[in-house]
Enzyme design. Structure first.
Site, PDB file in Angstrom:
ATOM      1  CG  HIS A 489      -1.870   1.141   1.276  1.00  0.00           C
ATOM      2  ND1 HIS A 489      -3.148   1.049   0.763  1.00  0.00           N
ATOM      3  CD2 HIS A 489      -1.743   2.401   1.751  1.00  0.00           C
ATOM      4  CE1 HIS A 489      -3.772   2.211   0.928  1.00  0.00           C
ATOM      5  NE2 HIS A 489      -2.931   3.054   1.535  1.00  0.00           N
ATOM      6  CG  ASP A 537       1.070  -9.282  -1.308  1.00  0.00           C
ATOM      7  OD1 ASP A 537       0.999  -8.066  -1.062  1.00  0.00           O
ATOM      8  OD2 ASP A 537       1.837  -9.767  -2.161  1.00  0.00           O
ATOM      9  CD  GLU A 546      -0.213   2.990   4.948  1.00  0.00           C
ATOM     10  OE1 GLU A 546      -0.126   4.073   4.352  1.00  0.00           O
ATOM     11  OE2 GLU A 546      -1.161   2.703   5.711  1.00  0.00           O
TER      12      GLU A 546
END
Length: 580
Positions: A489, A537, A546
């Site tokens: 992310h 994932d 993230e």
């Protein structure tokens, strides 16, 4: 000879040296003889080395040989066993050995380089032309215009385009701590200039303003930002934020000890800011996120729960940087206040919201290596006891849960787990180096004892888990190993770098795409697995996927702490304690 008297059998002698301050220092044979006499934790039992034998040391006897044949057999068997032992010992010595200190499949040098490279990808402002990250460019060049100040530079916090001063300052403090403790290790693997560049990029930004700039949360590349970037302005009542900046500037001043002008500039700014924050009316002191004008935008991501730990953190680093004893007096006072207000929520963790455990380790180092004595001794004993309790919480499952794969779970319901494992690895390895440097084999807490080797094994286990030795068989450091997250992310990594400008709708398309990121965000440690060792994932799952600059700082510190020096030389050479 007659058997020893009962009183003699139970008597144990501990050897000590006397410091200049006139107090006893711990001996290598019995650490707990003074370290745990503050009566905050139960005393441990005597170590097995100290327990005298229940048998006399010598006996009188007569040897009579009645059968020479059996005697010859006895001599032959004895010699055969002796030579067999010698042969096995030589074989073990000359055969290739697996490194008992580091798993042969783990390349810490490579991991350190990659984890530092992540910060190159997070830089905001006029982007360096020689950066190893080629899919980044200039961004945020108008930051601060709204407040009529220059806030260009710094770091984007995570996968978004926001710059948080609170986490930037924490990150610079932790990276600086690792650099002053392990300067020799960084230099040995040619990463000292790299980490100093990363720290300086952050401290240059912190010097520009004592206010936290925050950007809009739009889904676009940092380089494509054309919208207004609001700035949140805080005053002296943002105690935790100001104290965190004090810690960052103070610790970094020691990193740049060879640059007197820059180091002095950092210390001067730290002292001025410290004066502002401590001069504030105690009734007005508080957390930066408690005031809308200051920390409303940060509240959902980095809500600060206290400011006492930051005050202790900042004062401790300012003392180490300046050697001025009134800062140590402040630090110990703040530490006592923070301990009295400590809650179970953050009791056994070290991360952006709680520095109290890290302060305890630093104060323990001050006690061991600087020995300030009266009037600080009682608080410094408390810091040592607190540190021992923390180490036991890491080592023994009855204090802290673990996943099946061995990852510690200090806060199962609060955020990604890897950030806590990384800092736990760093503190445990660092503390093992402290007591090993003093030639002390271990310590204890309550009914449990721990050794230097146990602390180091634990530190390695957490890093090894992060680097791929886990049930998912996946490295959580992007780019490290054969299998790692590919849907991180992160805007810069997930949007193509093709010199085109993408609007917000384009950004959403890439956010929801099932394709791997077009760029590899090298060295980013993602949030990590859940408490069952499972990992998804998926780009839209921020908790799993993230990275943040704060989390990566803990990993960098742990990695360099575990990196071996040639010839197993002392890892604390040219460390913080030699400089102070």
């Amino acid at each position: 000879m007659p058997p020893p008297k009962e009183s003699e059998k139970n008597h144990v002698t501990y050897m000590h040296t006397v410091s200049e301050a006139g107090r006893l220092l711990p001996s290598s044979s019995r650490w707990n003889s003074i370290a745990l006499d503050f009566n905050l934790t139960p005393k441990s039992s005597a170590s097995y080395e100290s327990i005298p034998s229940q048998y006399p040391k010598s006996v009188d006897c007569n040897l009579v040989i009645t059968d020479k044949k059996h005697f010859h057999i006895f001599i032959f068997v004895t010699l055969a066993i002796f030579f067999a032992i010698i042969a096995v010992a030589l074989l073990v010595h000359f055969l290739p050995q697996k490194d008992k200190h580091q798993d042969s499949s783990i390349n810490l040098k490579l991991a350190i380089n990659q984890a530092l490279t992540f910060y190159d990808a997070q830089k905001s402002g006029n982007y360096p032309k020689n950066s190893p990250v080629k899919y980044r460019g200039d961004s945020g060049l108008k930051d601060g215009n709204q407040a009529k100040t220059n806030l260009i530079g710094g770091y984007y916090d995570s996968g978004n385009n926001i710059k948080f001063t609170f986490t930037t300052a924490y990150t610079m403090t932790l990276l600086s701590w690792s650099a002053v403790e392990y300067q020799t290790k960084y230099a040995d693997i040619d990463e000292l200039d790299h980490v100093k560049d990363i720290i300086r990029w952050g401290t240059d930004y912190l010097l520009k303003a004592f206010i936290p700039p925050n950007g809009s949360n739009n889904l676009r590349l940092p380089e494509d930002m054309s919208y207004a970037r609001p700035v949140s302005v805080c005053d002296g009542s943002a105690t935790d934020l100001a104290a965190e900046i004090v810690a960052a500037l103070s610790s970094a001043s020691m990193v740049f000890n060879d640059d007197k002008d820059y180091s002095g500039k950092l210390v001067l700014a730290a002292e001025r800011l410290y004066e502002v924050v401590t001069r504030e009316d105690p009734k007005k002191q508080g957390t930066y996120t408690s005031v809308d004008a200051c920390g409303k935008q940060a509240r959902t991501l980095y809500n600060s729960s206290s400011y006492q730990d930051e005050l202790a953190w900042g004062a401790t680093w300012l003392f180490l940087a300046t050697k001025k004893t009134h800062y140590l007096a402040n630090a110990t006072d703040f530490f006592l206040s923070a301990k009295s207000d400590e809650t179970n929520l953050d009791k056994e963790v070290f991360y952006w919201n709680n520095k109290l455990n890290a302060v305890a380790v630093l104060l323990s180092g001050i006690r061991y290596f600087q020995d300030p004595g009266f009037p600080y001794e009682d608080v410094l004993k408390l810091s040592s006891n607190s540190t021992h309790s923390l180490m036991c919480s890491y080592l023994f499952k009855k204090y802290m849960s673990r996943t099946t794969g061995g990852l510690i779970i200090p806060k199962p319901e609060n955020g990604p787990l890897l950030q806590y494992a990384a800092t736990a690895s760093f503190l445990s390895k660092l503390y093992s180096d402290y007591i090993d440097h003093l030639k002390i084999s271990g310590a204890s807490c309550e009914t449990d004892e721990f050794s230097v080797a146990m602390l180091r094994d634990f530190a390695r286990s957490q890093v090894n888990y992060i680097l791929g030795q886990n049930p998912m068989k996946m490295s959580y450091l992007v780019g490290y190993g054969d299998k790692f997250p590919v849907h991180v992310h992160h805007r810069s990594a997930s949007i193509p770098w093709d010199k085109r400008t993408y609007n917000c709708d384009d950004g959403k398309t890439w956010l929801n795409s099932k394709n791997p990121n077009p760029q590899i965000l090298l060295g980013a440690m993602v949030g990590g697995p859940d408490t069952n060792d499972n990992f998804i994932d998926q780009r839209s799952n921020q908790r799993f996927n993230e990275p943040t600059i704060a989390s990566n700082a803990g990993l960098v510190a742990a990695l360099v702490a575990l990196q071996d020096l040639p010839n197993n030389s002392d890892g604390l050479k040219n460390s913080l304690w030699e400089w102070t």
